[in-house]
Scaffold this motif. Structure first.
Motif, PDB file in Angstrom:
ATOM      1  N   ASP A 122       0.831  -1.206   0.000  1.00 33.58           N
ATOM      2  CA  ASP A 122       0.000   0.000   0.000  1.00 33.58           C
ATOM      3  C   ASP A 122       0.869   1.260   0.000  1.00 33.58           C
ATOM      4  OD1 ASP A 122      -2.732  -1.321   0.489  1.00 33.58           O
ATOM      5  OD2 ASP A 122      -1.521  -2.114   2.119  1.00 33.58           O
ATOM      6  N   THR A 123       0.266   2.368  -0.412  1.00 32.23           N
ATOM      7  CA  THR A 123       0.942   3.660  -0.360  1.00 32.23           C
ATOM      8  C   THR A 123       1.005   4.140   1.085  1.00 32.23           C
ATOM      9  OG1 THR A 123       0.049   4.186  -2.542  1.00 32.23           O
ATOM     10  CG2 THR A 123       0.927   6.009  -1.253  1.00 32.23           C
ATOM     11  N   VAL A 124       2.170   4.642   1.480  1.00 32.79           N
ATOM     12  CA  VAL A 124       2.364   5.115   2.853  1.00 32.79           C
ATOM     13  C   VAL A 124       2.848   6.555   2.803  1.00 32.79           C
ATOM     14  CG1 VAL A 124       3.539   4.742   5.054  1.00 32.79           C
ATOM     15  CG2 VAL A 124       2.944   2.785   3.618  1.00 32.79           C
ATOM     16  N   TYR A 125       2.135   7.431   3.514  1.00 35.49           N
ATOM     17  CA  TYR A 125       2.487   8.841   3.587  1.00 35.49           C
ATOM     18  C   TYR A 125       2.897   9.195   5.011  1.00 35.49           C
ATOM     19  CZ  TYR A 125      -0.204   9.206  -0.793  1.00 35.49           C
ATOM     20  OH  TYR A 125      -0.685   9.045  -2.065  1.00 35.49           O
ATOM     21  N   ALA A 126       3.851  10.101   5.128  1.00 38.03           N
ATOM     22  CA  ALA A 126       4.209  10.688   6.416  1.00 38.03           C
ATOM     23  C   ALA A 126       3.815  12.162   6.387  1.00 38.03           C
ATOM     24  CB  ALA A 126       5.702  10.541   6.684  1.00 38.03           C
ATOM     25  N   LEU A 127       3.114  12.596   7.406  1.00 35.57           N
ATOM     26  CA  LEU A 127       2.616  13.971   7.482  1.00 35.57           C
ATOM     27  C   LEU A 127       3.291  14.688   8.634  1.00 35.57           C
ATOM     28  CD1 LEU A 127       0.573  16.139   6.535  1.00 35.57           C
ATOM     29  CD2 LEU A 127      -1.074  15.144   8.130  1.00 35.57           C
ATOM     30  N   ASP A 128       3.855  15.846   8.351  1.00 29.74           N
ATOM     31  CA  ASP A 128       4.509  16.615   9.408  1.00 29.74           C
ATOM     32  C   ASP A 128       4.632  18.073   8.978  1.00 29.74           C
ATOM     33  OD1 ASP A 128       5.589  17.107  11.853  1.00 29.74           O
ATOM     34  OD2 ASP A 128       7.379  15.875  11.604  1.00 29.74           O
ATOM     35  N   THR A 129       5.074  18.896   9.920  1.00 30.11           N
ATOM     36  CA  THR A 129       5.199  20.337   9.702  1.00 30.11           C
ATOM     37  C   THR A 129       6.555  20.805  10.189  1.00 30.11           C
ATOM     38  OG1 THR A 129       2.820  20.701   9.941  1.00 30.11           O
ATOM     39  CG2 THR A 129       4.253  22.590  10.326  1.00 30.11           C
ATOM     40  N   THR A 130       7.174  21.697   9.422  1.00 32.23           N
ATOM     41  CA  THR A 130       8.407  22.332   9.874  1.00 32.23           C
ATOM     42  C   THR A 130       8.212  23.847   9.849  1.00 32.23           C
ATOM     43  OG1 THR A 130      10.804  22.439   9.572  1.00 32.23           O
ATOM     44  CG2 THR A 130       9.474  22.502   7.581  1.00 32.23           C
ATOM     45  N   LEU A 174      -0.888  29.143  12.086  1.00 38.57           N
ATOM     46  CA  LEU A 174      -1.794  28.060  11.707  1.00 38.57           C
ATOM     47  C   LEU A 174      -1.346  26.765  12.358  1.00 38.57           C
ATOM     48  CD1 LEU A 174      -4.255  27.269   9.890  1.00 38.57           C
ATOM     49  CD2 LEU A 174      -2.564  26.525   8.201  1.00 38.57           C
ATOM     50  N   HIS A 175      -2.222  26.171  13.184  1.00 40.20           N
ATOM     51  CA  HIS A 175      -1.877  24.911  13.843  1.00 40.20           C
ATOM     52  C   HIS A 175      -1.852  23.784  12.822  1.00 40.20           C
ATOM     53  CE1 HIS A 175      -2.025  21.478  16.621  1.00 40.20           C
ATOM     54  NE2 HIS A 175      -1.576  22.331  17.537  1.00 40.20           N
ATOM     55  N   GLU A 176      -0.924  22.852  13.026  1.00 41.22           N
ATOM     56  CA  GLU A 176      -0.702  21.797  12.040  1.00 41.22           C
ATOM     57  C   GLU A 176      -1.911  20.895  11.859  1.00 41.22           C
ATOM     58  OE1 GLU A 176       2.742  19.863  13.505  1.00 41.22           O
ATOM     59  OE2 GLU A 176       1.829  19.209  15.383  1.00 41.22           O
ATOM     60  N   VAL A 177      -2.753  20.755  12.874  1.00 47.09           N
ATOM     61  CA  VAL A 177      -3.891  19.841  12.753  1.00 47.09           C
ATOM     62  C   VAL A 177      -4.882  20.317  11.691  1.00 47.09           C
ATOM     63  CG1 VAL A 177      -5.405  20.901  14.486  1.00 47.09           C
ATOM     64  CG2 VAL A 177      -5.476  18.430  14.124  1.00 47.09           C
ATOM     65  N   ASN A 178      -4.907  21.618  11.420  1.00 41.99           N
ATOM     66  CA  ASN A 178      -5.822  22.159  10.413  1.00 41.99           C
ATOM     67  C   ASN A 178      -5.493  21.700   8.999  1.00 41.99           C
ATOM     68  OD1 ASN A 178      -7.572  24.089  12.037  1.00 41.99           O
ATOM     69  ND2 ASN A 178      -5.539  24.816  12.576  1.00 41.99           N
ATOM     70  N   VAL A 179      -4.273  21.199   8.792  1.00 39.23           N
ATOM     71  CA  VAL A 179      -3.873  20.744   7.465  1.00 39.23           C
ATOM     72  C   VAL A 179      -4.650  19.488   7.069  1.00 39.23           C
ATOM     73  CG1 VAL A 179      -1.883  19.997   6.077  1.00 39.23           C
ATOM     74  CG2 VAL A 179      -1.615  21.764   7.803  1.00 39.23           C
ATOM     75  N   LEU A 180      -5.141  18.735   8.046  1.00 42.01           N
ATOM     76  CA  LEU A 180      -5.931  17.547   7.722  1.00 42.01           C
ATOM     77  C   LEU A 180      -7.167  17.909   6.906  1.00 42.01           C
ATOM     78  CD1 LEU A 180      -5.745  15.576  11.109  1.00 42.01           C
ATOM     79  CD2 LEU A 180      -4.507  15.090   8.990  1.00 42.01           C
ATOM     80  N   ASP A 181      -7.662  19.134   7.081  1.00 35.31           N
ATOM     81  CA  ASP A 181      -8.819  19.572   6.298  1.00 35.31           C
ATOM     82  C   ASP A 181      -8.463  19.798   4.830  1.00 35.31           C
ATOM     83  OD1 ASP A 181     -10.321  19.566   8.649  1.00 35.31           O
ATOM     84  OD2 ASP A 181      -9.838  21.656   9.085  1.00 35.31           O
ATOM     85  N   MET A 193       1.469  10.002  11.306  1.00 36.18           N
ATOM     86  CA  MET A 193       1.564  11.370  11.844  1.00 36.18           C
ATOM     87  C   MET A 193       1.805  11.324  13.339  1.00 36.18           C
ATOM     88  SD  MET A 193      -2.497  12.168  11.294  1.00 36.18           S
ATOM     89  CE  MET A 193      -2.626  11.144   9.838  1.00 36.18           C
ATOM     90  N   ASP A 194       2.319  12.426  13.880  1.00 26.76           N
ATOM     91  CA  ASP A 194       2.599  12.473  15.309  1.00 26.76           C
ATOM     92  C   ASP A 194       1.385  13.000  16.080  1.00 26.76           C
ATOM     93  OD1 ASP A 194       2.569  15.182  14.901  1.00 26.76           O
ATOM     94  OD2 ASP A 194       4.724  15.474  15.139  1.00 26.76           O
ATOM     95  N   ARG A 195       1.579  13.225  17.381  1.00 28.55           N
ATOM     96  CA  ARG A 195       0.452  13.596  18.243  1.00 28.55           C
ATOM     97  C   ARG A 195      -0.139  14.969  17.917  1.00 28.55           C
ATOM     98  NH1 ARG A 195       3.056  12.098  24.044  1.00 28.55           N
ATOM     99  NH2 ARG A 195       4.817  13.077  22.998  1.00 28.55           N
ATOM    100  N   GLY A 196       0.631  15.815  17.244  1.00 31.72           N
ATOM    101  CA  GLY A 196       0.112  17.135  16.904  1.00 31.72           C
ATOM    102  C   GLY A 196      -1.088  17.087  15.975  1.00 31.72           C
ATOM    103  N   PHE A 197      -1.283  15.955  15.287  1.00 37.82           N
ATOM    104  CA  PHE A 197      -2.399  15.808  14.348  1.00 37.82           C
ATOM    105  C   PHE A 197      -3.540  14.985  14.936  1.00 37.82           C
ATOM    106  CE2 PHE A 197       1.373  16.564  11.792  1.00 37.82           C
ATOM    107  CZ  PHE A 197       0.936  17.487  10.864  1.00 37.82           C
ATOM    108  N   LEU A 198      -3.508  14.744  16.248  1.00 33.30           N
ATOM    109  CA  LEU A 198      -4.540  13.920  16.879  1.00 33.30           C
ATOM    110  C   LEU A 198      -5.816  14.748  17.060  1.00 33.30           C
ATOM    111  CD1 LEU A 198      -5.179  11.146  18.050  1.00 33.30           C
ATOM    112  CD2 LEU A 198      -4.402  11.979  20.275  1.00 33.30           C
ATOM    113  N   VAL A 214      -1.891   5.997  11.447  1.00 34.71           N
ATOM    114  CA  VAL A 214      -1.109   5.567  12.612  1.00 34.71           C
ATOM    115  C   VAL A 214      -0.600   6.829  13.283  1.00 34.71           C
ATOM    116  CG1 VAL A 214       0.870   4.271  13.467  1.00 34.71           C
ATOM    117  CG2 VAL A 214      -0.407   3.413  11.491  1.00 34.71           C
ATOM    118  N   THR A 215      -0.946   6.998  14.547  1.00 35.87           N
ATOM    119  CA  THR A 215      -0.513   8.174  15.284  1.00 35.87           C
ATOM    120  C   THR A 215      -0.224   7.772  16.721  1.00 35.87           C
ATOM    121  OG1 THR A 215      -1.082  10.452  15.865  1.00 35.87           O
ATOM    122  CG2 THR A 215      -2.880   8.839  15.918  1.00 35.87           C
ATOM    123  N   ARG A 216       0.240   8.698  17.506  1.00 35.31           N
ATOM    124  CA  ARG A 216       0.515   8.430  18.919  1.00 35.31           C
ATOM    125  C   ARG A 216      -0.602   9.000  19.777  1.00 35.31           C
ATOM    126  NH1 ARG A 216       6.283  10.325  20.720  1.00 35.31           N
ATOM    127  NH2 ARG A 216       5.404   9.626  22.692  1.00 35.31           N
TER     128      ARG A 216
END
Length: 388
Positions: A122-130, A174-181, A193-198, A214-216
């Motif tokens: 399957d395709t696997v993506y990693a989501l994060d913000t710098t 802009l908080h990183e969780v808003n990118v999910l939209d 993704m990490d806990r910031g996207f929970l 998959v997140t923490r």
């Protein structure tokens, strides 16, 4: 092949220029432009990225020194500092954003079979913000804190080949969780993704679309255990549970079961708790998937070190975004060339070689293959392991 052409021109031959012209026409990028076209601007900025120029004056001086070769580089107009600064400030950055997305669409099929550390089809993506820090007095349009400015790069990275598939540029607030939209979930794909996207409301949208995440878990996440699965504790796994969320509103935000995996990392002795909506993969595979999320951190570190995205040639929002998208285009273009020419060199090695050979006329594939062969260490396998 390409005998007699400059290395820079050979590299730019891999650009889909028809697509570029469509992007320019879409946003009327050359309306009332007599000289110094959008392509001239793109090539000048790409030259700056590839040769590690530090300022507009630096770009102007280097290209003026090679004035007789500008036509062979593909640049049809003289490059003046003020002209380039005005183009970066005025011409719509979305031209280069759309063009970068078209290059990404070319690169991804080339890396579809690239391994990334976990045997998964399957395709696997990693989501994060710098975050890139800026001066508030120079960049007042990008507020971050009371006395600081910053921009954020929210990046969705395809782990096969480390190709950025989605990049959203925002100010520092802009908080990183808003990118999910901003994301359209891909059925069957994994999003790491990490806990910031929970955010359970947003994650449930991914679940309904048939995507996996998959997140923490956060320390205050309330849940009710429904079932416990057997685990091999010698692998670092502590528990593998099927849970339902508890709380006042949380069960309404995410009414479906979740999988909770607790794992103690043998290397760091740190205990991690993962949440996922995938119940088919082994628990150990879920932990390895999250470990692969570190590749997006390495991607951010790599582009900050090897592309010009920390020192900007302009101060307006349009100039900054144009420079960022052109930097992404250059990164993806080099990745495309690496696959098309079947080069074994890393992107770092290719960029270092290109930075010194822009005005040479050696065929590109021979230049890069020869340089890598000459730099290969002449030591046996045991010595290599000893040094590591």
């Amino acid at each position: 092949m390409n005998q007699g052409q400059l290395v820079f021109a050979q590299l730019m031959q891999h650009l889909p220029l028809t697509t570029f012209r469509r992007c320019v026409a879409r946003y009327r990028g050359e309306h009332k432009v007599r000289s110094f076209s959008c392509l001239d601007q793109f090539l000048s900025m790409a030259f700056a990225q590839l040769t590690f120029r530090e300022s507009l004056r630096d770009i102007e001086a280097c290209l003026r020194a090679q004035q007789s070769k500008l036509y062979h580089l593909g640049i049809r107009s003289p490059v003046a500092r003020n002209t380039l600064a005005n183009a970066n400030a005025v011409r719509d950055w979305r031209i280069y954003a759309d063009f970068a997305q078209s290059l990404i669409g070319i690169a991804r099929p080339l890396y579809v079979d690239e391994p990334f550390g976990v045997e998964l089809q399957d395709t696997v993506y990693a989501l994060d913000t710098t975050t890139i820090d800026l001066c508030l007095s120079v960049f007042p349009w990008a507020p971050f804190q009371q006395a600081k400015a910053a921009i954020r790069l929210h990046t969705l990275l395809d782990l096969r080949g480390n190709i950025p598939t989605v990049i959203h540029i925002s100010d520092g607030k802009l908080h990183e969780v808003n990118v999910l939209d901003q994301l359209i979930p891909e059925p069957g794909a994994f999003y790491i993704m990490d806990r910031g996207f929970l955010d359970f409301t947003r994650l449930y949208r991914f679940h309904q679309a048939g995507s996996f995440f998959v997140t923490r878990a956060k320390s205050n996440t309330k849940f009710r255990r429904r079932y416990s699965h057997r685990v091999d504790r010698s692998t670092g796994l502590i528990c593998d549970q099927t849970i339902m969320l508890r709380g006042i509103y949380t069960p309404e935000y995410y009414p479906a079961p979740l999988r909770r995996i607790r794992f103690k990392d043998p290397a760091s002795a740190q205990t991690l708790v993962f949440l996922t909506n995938n119940f088919a993969l082994p628990a150990r595979t879920i932990t390895e998937l999250y470990r692969c999320r570190w590749q997006v951190e390495l991607f951010f570190k790599w582009i900050k070190q090897h592309l010009r995205i920390k020192a900007f040639f302009g101060t307006s929002e349009n100039a900054v975004k144009a420079q960022l998208w052109i930097a992404v285009s250059v990164y993806v273009l080099v990745a495309i060339v690496k696959k098309r020419l079947r080069l074994t060199a890393s992107l770092y090695e290719i960029l270092q070689i290109l930075s010194l050979t822009m005005f040479e006329r050696t065929p590109l594939d021979q230049l890069l293959a020869r340089a890598v062969a000459e730099n290969a260490p002449d030591i046996d396998e045991k010595q290599l392991r000893l040094i590591d």
